[in-house]
Each structure stands twice: as C-alpha cells, then as structure tokens.
Design an enzyme around this catalytic site. Sequence first.
Site, PDB file in Angstrom:
ATOM      1  N   THR A  20       0.816  -1.214   0.000  1.00  8.35           N
ATOM      2  CA  THR A  20       0.000   0.000   0.000  1.00  8.35           C
ATOM      3  C   THR A  20       0.847   1.259   0.000  1.00  8.35           C
ATOM      4  O   THR A  20       0.453   2.294  -0.539  1.00  8.35           O
ATOM      5  CB  THR A  20      -0.929  -0.002   1.233  1.00  8.35           C
ATOM      6  OG1 THR A  20      -1.809  -1.113   1.104  1.00  8.35           O
ATOM      7  CG2 THR A  20      -1.733   1.260   1.341  1.00  8.35           C
ATOM      8  N   TYR A  34      -8.260   0.500  -3.351  1.00 15.38           N
ATOM      9  CA  TYR A  34      -7.182   1.042  -4.185  1.00 15.38           C
ATOM     10  C   TYR A  34      -6.367  -0.124  -4.672  1.00 15.38           C
ATOM     11  O   TYR A  34      -6.607  -1.269  -4.269  1.00 15.38           O
ATOM     12  CB  TYR A  34      -6.296   1.993  -3.358  1.00 15.38           C
ATOM     13  CG  TYR A  34      -5.739   1.306  -2.141  1.00 15.38           C
ATOM     14  CD1 TYR A  34      -6.402   1.347  -0.921  1.00 15.38           C
ATOM     15  CD2 TYR A  34      -4.572   0.541  -2.216  1.00 15.38           C
ATOM     16  CE1 TYR A  34      -5.929   0.663   0.190  1.00 15.38           C
ATOM     17  CE2 TYR A  34      -4.087  -0.143  -1.117  1.00 15.38           C
ATOM     18  CZ  TYR A  34      -4.776  -0.068   0.084  1.00 15.38           C
ATOM     19  OH  TYR A  34      -4.301  -0.753   1.168  1.00 15.38           O
ATOM     20  N   THR A 100       1.744  -4.461   4.110  1.00 13.97           N
ATOM     21  CA  THR A 100       1.656  -4.713   5.552  1.00 13.97           C
ATOM     22  C   THR A 100       1.131  -6.113   5.893  1.00 13.97           C
ATOM     23  O   THR A 100       1.274  -6.558   7.025  1.00 13.97           O
ATOM     24  CB  THR A 100       0.763  -3.660   6.235  1.00 13.97           C
ATOM     25  OG1 THR A 100      -0.504  -3.642   5.573  1.00 13.97           O
ATOM     26  CG2 THR A 100       1.401  -2.290   6.187  1.00 13.97           C
ATOM     27  N   ASP A 101       0.518  -6.792   4.921  1.00 10.29           N
ATOM     28  CA  ASP A 101      -0.119  -8.072   5.265  1.00 10.29           C
ATOM     29  C   ASP A 101       0.874  -9.138   5.731  1.00 10.29           C
ATOM     30  O   ASP A 101       0.566  -9.934   6.623  1.00 10.29           O
ATOM     31  CB  ASP A 101      -0.935  -8.602   4.074  1.00 10.29           C
ATOM     32  CG  ASP A 101      -2.190  -7.766   3.840  1.00 10.29           C
ATOM     33  OD1 ASP A 101      -2.433  -6.827   4.629  1.00 10.29           O
ATOM     34  OD2 ASP A 101      -2.932  -8.053   2.881  1.00 10.29           O
ATOM     35  N   LYS A 173       0.659  -7.470  12.574  1.00 11.85           N
ATOM     36  CA  LYS A 173      -0.477  -6.650  12.158  1.00 11.85           C
ATOM     37  C   LYS A 173      -1.685  -7.107  12.977  1.00 11.85           C
ATOM     38  O   LYS A 173      -2.171  -8.228  12.824  1.00 11.85           O
ATOM     39  CB  LYS A 173      -0.744  -6.846  10.664  1.00 11.85           C
ATOM     40  CG  LYS A 173      -1.771  -5.870  10.108  1.00 11.85           C
ATOM     41  CD  LYS A 173      -1.918  -6.035   8.595  1.00 11.85           C
ATOM     42  CE  LYS A 173      -2.741  -4.909   7.993  1.00 11.85           C
ATOM     43  NZ  LYS A 173      -2.830  -5.007   6.532  1.00 11.85           N
ATOM     44  N   GLU A 294      -1.553 -28.651  27.903  1.00 14.14           N
ATOM     45  CA  GLU A 294      -2.602 -28.991  26.922  1.00 14.14           C
ATOM     46  C   GLU A 294      -2.347 -30.314  26.207  1.00 14.14           C
ATOM     47  O   GLU A 294      -3.264 -31.069  25.962  1.00 14.14           O
ATOM     48  CB  GLU A 294      -2.806 -27.891  25.865  1.00 14.14           C
ATOM     49  CG  GLU A 294      -3.437 -26.619  26.375  1.00 14.14           C
ATOM     50  CD  GLU A 294      -4.917 -26.762  26.685  1.00 14.14           C
ATOM     51  OE1 GLU A 294      -5.512 -27.795  26.333  1.00 14.14           O
ATOM     52  OE2 GLU A 294      -5.467 -25.837  27.297  1.00 14.14           O
TER      53      GLU A 294
HETATM   54  N1  LIG Z   1      -1.717  -1.997   3.888  1.00 17.73           N
HETATM   55  C1  LIG Z   1      -1.145  -2.819   3.014  1.00 17.73           C
HETATM   56  O1  LIG Z   1       0.020  -2.690   2.690  1.00 17.73           O
HETATM   57  C2  LIG Z   1      -1.989  -3.948   2.461  1.00 17.73           C
HETATM   58  C3  LIG Z   1      -1.881  -4.046   0.958  1.00 17.73           C
HETATM   59  C4  LIG Z   1      -1.598  -5.422   0.440  1.00 17.73           C
HETATM   60  N2  LIG Z   1      -2.580  -6.382   0.793  1.00 17.73           N
HETATM   61  C5  LIG Z   1      -0.196  -5.853   0.879  1.00 17.73           C
HETATM   62  O2  LIG Z   1       0.015  -6.421   1.915  1.00 17.73           O
HETATM   63  O3  LIG Z   1       0.721  -5.572   0.166  1.00 17.73           O
END
Ligand SMILES: NC(=O)CC[C@H](N)C(=O)O
Length: 337
Positions: A20, A34, A100-101, A173, A294
Amino acid sequence: KEAETQQKLANVVILATGGTIAGAGASAANSATYQAAKVGVDKLIAGVPELADLANVRGEQVMQIASESISNDDLLKLGKRVAELAESKDVDGIVITHGTDTLEETAYFLNLVEKTDKPIVVVGSMRPGTAMSADGMLNLYNAVAVASDKQSRGKGVLVTMNDEIQSGRDVSKAVNIKTEAFKSAWGPMGMVVEGKSYWFRLPAKRHTVNSEFDIKQISSLPQVDIAYGYGNVTDTAYKALAQNGAKALIHAGTGNGSVSSRVVPALQELRKNGVQIIRSSHVNQGGFVLRNAEQPDDKNDWVVAHDLNPQKARILAMVAMTRTQDSKELQRIFWEY
Ligand SMILES: NC(=O)CC[C@H](N)C(=O)O
C-alpha cells in the site's frame, strides 16, 4: 557546502517491494479501495523531499507486489540483496518498503538471517499515497531516520509504523484499516518523532549477528504450512498439507495451542512419518504455548512455538529446518529466537 553535508549524512538504500505504501486509488477518499504496488521507488523517494535532510538516499525496486503474494523465493531474493548491501562499505542502513499483510513475516525472516549490525528497517503504510491523511510519507521518513541513526545498530530488524519503532521479531499486524495497525505483545522498542529516535527497550532474543543462521548459506526453504484450530475442526487440512509435501505443520491452535481430540491421532501419525508438528496459538496478540501444557509434547515428540504467532512460527521453522531435522534442536531454536 552541499558536498560537505552529503559526506556527513548516512547512506541509506531503500529497497522497494510494493504494498500500500506504493499504492494508488482513484480518489483521495479511497483509503481502503485502491491498488497496491503501483508506484515505483523513485517516485516514492521524490514524494518525500525531506528524506535528503536525513540521509543520502537511493532506491532499488526489488519487486512490485502485494505482500500476501510474496513467496519463499521472493524472501530469499530480498534477503540476499539486503546481505550484499549490508556488506558494502558505502551503505550505512537499509530500508525496505513492504505491504503490511506479511510485513511481520519478512521482518522476522531478515531478523533471523542477516549477519549485520547495520540498521535494517521494514516499513509500510495503511493508506495509499493518493488518500487523505496518507501515512506512508511519514512512515518512510521515520524509517530513513531510524536507518541512518547509529543508535539503531545491533538492535535487530526494526519496523517503523505510526511513530513507533517495533522489533521485527515481536510486531504483528493486529488491526486493519486503521493506521495503528502494528502491535507487539511486549510493547514497542521506541518512538521516532520529527526524525529523532527515542529508545526504551532492547530485544532479549537472538537475532542478526548473534543468530546461527546466515542468508548466504540458504539456497532454498523447506515447505512449512499452517492449519487452523477451531470448534468442530477435522484432520482433513492437516493430512492434505502433509500429503502435499509439508515438512512441518504449524498448528494455529485455540487458546494455549490446544488440539482437538479429532485431530490428535492424525498429528501423532504424521509425526511418526517424519513431519514436524509445531503447536502455536492463534490468540491475537498474546498467544503463549508451553511444552506439555494442553498436550504431552514429550510423548508426541512435538514442538511448541511459545509466543510466536503461527505465521512467525512458519518462518522460524523454515529457517531452522535448513540446518536441522531434529525435534529437540528445533525446540531449542524456538526458545532462543
Ligand atoms: N496496507 C497494506 O500494505 C496492504 C496491501 C496489500 N494487501 C499488501 O500487503 O501488500
């Protein structure tokens, strides 16, 4: 005069991978709708002219993808390029822009395999640069500030999001959409404000220069997969993943890595057939799995992931299994990293 300031500034390389932070939407109102991985690294750098006050910055486009599509080969390619740059005398710090994923996976991978004390900072954003209140510019500015700061050396791979400096090992995340997306169960290591870092904690786990793993000695990663625990679960996914070639299975368990009685026999059988079974927890931000709590791990010859979430456990298992197939060694590694 300009040449003099350039000499004093640190040399920072920005390796761009997509996400992103390189995203673009149709309108400034598109904060969630986007396309990721659209803007090239030179444009990203040009978008934050203030970077030039912090460091001599240059960019390289390593790939241009959304991070959910990153493969093990992509990880190796990125890791090897980081190692080459870290060895270069005229590089003081490295920034990696990333979706970010799976940012937490890449940051932990680099934390395990890069034999350098030079700062390596992974950064992303939650909103594309075209959106109102886009967060990428400031996150990138903060990443370059941290990467060019001598104080950042030897602290492992770092993540700068939302004004915080996080450990690449711990951070995950935890929230989507919001800019405060990245959290660590053990808290951030510091803050970065107006280009200056403020440190409060150091990581206790082995990383980078103190790691027994070295990207230069890794040419491929073994297949490790994850299966999810939930009520009424069956053993279908576990068996299918193993049949498809998984050398280790990460159990993304309920609670403290508990395993359904409907799944236990299949996992015992798979272990007998040589597949490593690693119990982790899918509890958000605070899974904590202990041996023989467990499940009888000693009897089953299973491994526990301790505080590592399932996706981080997958990274450590892959890296560890480039060196050992012994479950006791694997368990030692899971305590130490
Ligand atoms: N906020 C993000 O970067 C998510 C955008 C995309 N799904 C990725 O991880 O690249």
